[in-house]
Write a protein that holds these residues in place. Structure first.
Motif, PDB file in Angstrom:
ATOM      1  N   ASN A  62     -14.275   2.089 -17.583  1.00 28.54           N
ATOM      2  CA  ASN A  62     -13.587   0.976 -16.239  1.00 28.54           C
ATOM      3  C   ASN A  62     -12.339   1.555 -15.215  1.00 28.54           C
ATOM      4  OD1 ASN A  62     -16.247  -0.032 -17.263  1.00 28.54           O
ATOM      5  ND2 ASN A  62     -15.082  -0.805 -18.862  1.00 28.54           N
ATOM      6  N   LEU A  63     -13.155   1.348 -13.900  1.00 27.52           N
ATOM      7  CA  LEU A  63     -11.757   1.596 -13.306  1.00 27.52           C
ATOM      8  C   LEU A  63     -11.816   0.249 -12.612  1.00 27.52           C
ATOM      9  CD1 LEU A  63     -12.406   5.125 -11.357  1.00 27.52           C
ATOM     10  CD2 LEU A  63     -11.277   4.507 -13.318  1.00 27.52           C
ATOM     11  N   SER A  64     -10.114  -0.325 -12.200  1.00 30.95           N
ATOM     12  CA  SER A  64     -10.627  -1.217 -12.019  1.00 30.95           C
ATOM     13  C   SER A  64      -9.334  -1.907 -10.767  1.00 30.95           C
ATOM     14  CB  SER A  64     -10.528  -2.458 -12.904  1.00 30.95           C
ATOM     15  OG  SER A  64      -8.736  -2.556 -13.660  1.00 30.95           O
ATOM     16  N   SER A  65      -9.080  -2.847  -9.969  1.00 30.20           N
ATOM     17  CA  SER A  65      -7.430  -3.303  -9.128  1.00 30.20           C
ATOM     18  C   SER A  65      -6.527  -3.193  -9.796  1.00 30.20           C
ATOM     19  CB  SER A  65      -8.536  -4.134  -7.843  1.00 30.20           C
ATOM     20  OG  SER A  65      -7.561  -4.360  -7.320  1.00 30.20           O
ATOM     21  N   THR A  66      -5.524  -2.712  -8.758  1.00 31.12           N
ATOM     22  CA  THR A  66      -4.364  -3.152  -9.694  1.00 31.12           C
ATOM     23  C   THR A  66      -2.735  -4.408  -8.842  1.00 31.12           C
ATOM     24  OG1 THR A  66      -3.694  -1.176  -8.643  1.00 31.12           O
ATOM     25  CG2 THR A  66      -4.379  -1.380 -10.940  1.00 31.12           C
ATOM     26  N   ILE A  67      -3.889  -4.491  -7.557  1.00 36.34           N
ATOM     27  CA  ILE A  67      -3.228  -5.665  -6.536  1.00 36.34           C
ATOM     28  C   ILE A  67      -4.152  -6.836  -5.880  1.00 36.34           C
ATOM     29  CG2 ILE A  67      -2.103  -3.753  -6.227  1.00 36.34           C
ATOM     30  CD1 ILE A  67      -3.585  -3.078  -3.409  1.00 36.34           C
ATOM     31  N   ASN A  68      -3.738  -7.163  -5.199  1.00 36.28           N
ATOM     32  CA  ASN A  68      -4.967  -8.388  -4.177  1.00 36.28           C
ATOM     33  C   ASN A  68      -5.473  -7.674  -3.096  1.00 36.28           C
ATOM     34  OD1 ASN A  68      -5.310 -10.484  -5.662  1.00 36.28           O
ATOM     35  ND2 ASN A  68      -3.406 -11.102  -5.634  1.00 36.28           N
ATOM     36  N   ALA A  69      -6.156  -7.263  -2.675  1.00 39.43           N
ATOM     37  CA  ALA A  69      -7.137  -6.400  -1.399  1.00 39.43           C
ATOM     38  C   ALA A  69      -7.978  -6.879  -1.211  1.00 39.43           C
ATOM     39  CB  ALA A  69      -6.113  -4.971  -1.316  1.00 39.43           C
ATOM     40  N   TYR A  70      -8.384  -6.226   0.008  1.00 34.80           N
ATOM     41  CA  TYR A  70      -9.819  -6.339   0.754  1.00 34.80           C
ATOM     42  C   TYR A  70     -10.907  -5.034   0.051  1.00 34.80           C
ATOM     43  CZ  TYR A  70      -9.219 -10.733   2.377  1.00 34.80           C
ATOM     44  OH  TYR A  70      -9.418 -12.094   2.609  1.00 34.80           O
ATOM     45  N   VAL A  71     -11.951  -5.019   0.304  1.00 34.17           N
ATOM     46  CA  VAL A  71     -12.376  -3.444  -0.557  1.00 34.17           C
ATOM     47  C   VAL A  71     -12.753  -3.080   1.994  1.00 34.17           C
ATOM     48  CG1 VAL A  71     -14.514  -2.186  -0.831  1.00 34.17           C
ATOM     49  CG2 VAL A  71     -13.400  -4.044  -2.597  1.00 34.17           C
ATOM     50  N   ALA A  72     -11.967  -1.893   1.300  1.00 33.96           N
ATOM     51  CA  ALA A  72     -12.279  -1.339   2.650  1.00 33.96           C
ATOM     52  C   ALA A  72     -13.815  -0.567   3.309  1.00 33.96           C
ATOM     53  CB  ALA A  72     -10.880  -0.668   3.205  1.00 33.96           C
ATOM     54  N   ARG A  73     -13.530   0.693   1.852  1.00 33.73           N
ATOM     55  CA  ARG A  73     -14.721   1.672   2.348  1.00 33.73           C
ATOM     56  C   ARG A  73     -15.455   2.212   0.457  1.00 33.73           C
ATOM     57  NH1 ARG A  73     -14.801   7.002   5.395  1.00 33.73           N
ATOM     58  NH2 ARG A  73     -12.908   6.941   3.671  1.00 33.73           N
TER      59      ARG A  73
END
Length: 416
Positions: A62-73
């Protein structure tokens, strides 16, 4: 009227006397069940055990985000195959890039301070030699004015000025010596700050790199939980995929077969199997046994590896697994119609059925595609075994052999 009655009575008597007698009954024939037999042929067979398995992968990430950000693509969709390093999701990196540039500037500032300290140290070394010479000269000048005052040829004012200059020069020398001696401490402090700045810069670089969620291995995407414009936080799962090189089948092996399976694995004997998915057949190899038994299970899960990679498999698919067990000596292959219940077959001896208890060992595949049952039983080689299903089969029942079909059945069995 009496004459009519008498004439009718005489007519009835005459008809009864003249009626022919009933034909004699034929003796009842004893009808025996017509049955077929198969000569027992104990030999070494590899039983096939039918299991029910499910495709899974021990490397499902399961690939997860490590930062606060918006999804670009989002560059892939569920079900797509990806290679290691392929970008799956891109996050907006403006904020992270600014932080990285700030950390890089701080690092460069500390590198400049460290270089300045090295240059300052070299200058202090050279200045120390000059100041030592100046201190020596000022001390000589002060000593000379002191002698002149003792001879009454010099003024006290000149002597005091010479002594003051000598003390000031000595104080400058002490400061220079302290600067030279304190250089290692200043150097360590700057090096520590530089190392901390490098770590902070590297962390910012990692955050910047992690704005691109990439595949850690060659595999297939099973879920996409991101959409352009979504705001994600650290820990939010964006995509799931499994490793195409590590797909296996999990199937529960009943307890009655575990001793044979464990012994084969300990001896290094390879147990092959076939995974049936509708009309498709996938070759398997028993890799290992599970380390724990779940509640309510009647056996141990076997983990089967694919002998050839297959890109068209989908995790979660279920099907039958035909496990080929190690050879068992003195085992007998019989058609399913020969078995009665779970533990009985019948031998035909002198036209009578004799009950024989058996132990089921599994199935064996015949050349014509039929699945026969593999059993162990206390029978003599060549002894005829009943292969016709009788609803009233019981020990001691008299039967009649079907000689017209017994020979072809025997020949087919010997061929198998």
């Amino acid at each position: 009227m009496p004459l009519i009655i008498l004439a009718g009575t005489m007519l009835v008597i005459t008809l009864l006397v003249l009626k022919p007698s009933a034909p004699p009954k034929k003796p009842a024939l004893d009808l025996l069940p017509l049955v077929q037999t198969l000569p027992a042929a104990p030999q070494a067979h590899r039983p096939t055990v039918t299991l029910y398995g499910r495709l899974e992968s021990p490397r499902e990430s399961n690939l997860s985000s490590t930062i606060n950000a918006y999804v670009a693509r989002v560059l892939v969709e569920e079900g797509h195959w990806v290679r290691a390093g392929d970008i799956i999701v891109e996050l907006e990196d403006s904020d992270v890039r600014l932080i990285y540039q700030q950390r890089q500037a701080e690092l460069e500032d500390l590198e400049a301070q460290l270089a300045s300290e090295q240059a300052r140290y070299q200058t202090d070394i050279k200045a120390l030699e000059v100041e030592q010479e100046l201190v020596a000269l000022s001390q000589k000048s002060a000593a000379r004015y002191e002698k002149l005052v003792e001879r009454n040829v010099g003024s006290d004012l000149n002597r005091d000025e010479a002594l003051q200059q000598a003390r000031a020069q000595a104080l400058s020398l002490y400061n220079r010596e302290y600067a030279v001696a304190d250089h290692p401490n200043r150097l360590k402090r700057l090096q520590a700050q530089l190392a901390r700045a490098q770590a902070v810069r590297d962390q910012a670089a990692l955050d910047l790199a992690r704005t691109r969620i990439t595949a850690p291995f060659d595999g297939r995407v099973t879920a996409i939980n991101a959409s352009p414009g979504n705001r994600v936080r650290p820990g939010d799962v964006l995509a799931s995929l499994f490793d195409a090189a590590h797909v296996e089948v999990r199937a529960q092996i009943p307890s009655r077969y575990l001793n044979q399976v464990e012994a084969a694995l300990q001896q290094g004997i390879e147990l092959d199997a076939v995974f049936a998915l509708n009309d498709k057949r996938v070759a398997l190899r028993l890799e290992r046994l599970a380390g724990a038994i779940g509640l309510g299970q009647g056996g141990v899960d076997g983990l089967f590896a694919l002998q050839q990679p297959d890109r068209n498999l989908t995790l979660g698919r279920a099907g039958e697994v035909y496990l080929h067990m190690p050879p068992i000596a003195d085992s007998i292959a019989l058609p399913p119609t020969a078995l009665y219940g779970q533990q009985r077959i019948y031998a035909v001896r002198e036209g009578l059925l004799h009950t024989i208890m058996i132990q089921r060992l599994g199935e064996v595949l015949q050349a014509n595609g039929e699945r026969w049952q593999l059993v162990q039983a206390a029978v003599e080689p060549g002894e005829p075994i009943l292969i016709t299903q009788l609803s009233n089969a019981v020990g001691g029942l008299r039967v009649k052999l079907d000689t017209a079909t017994a020979e072809p059945a025997a020949e087919s069995s010997s061929h198998e």
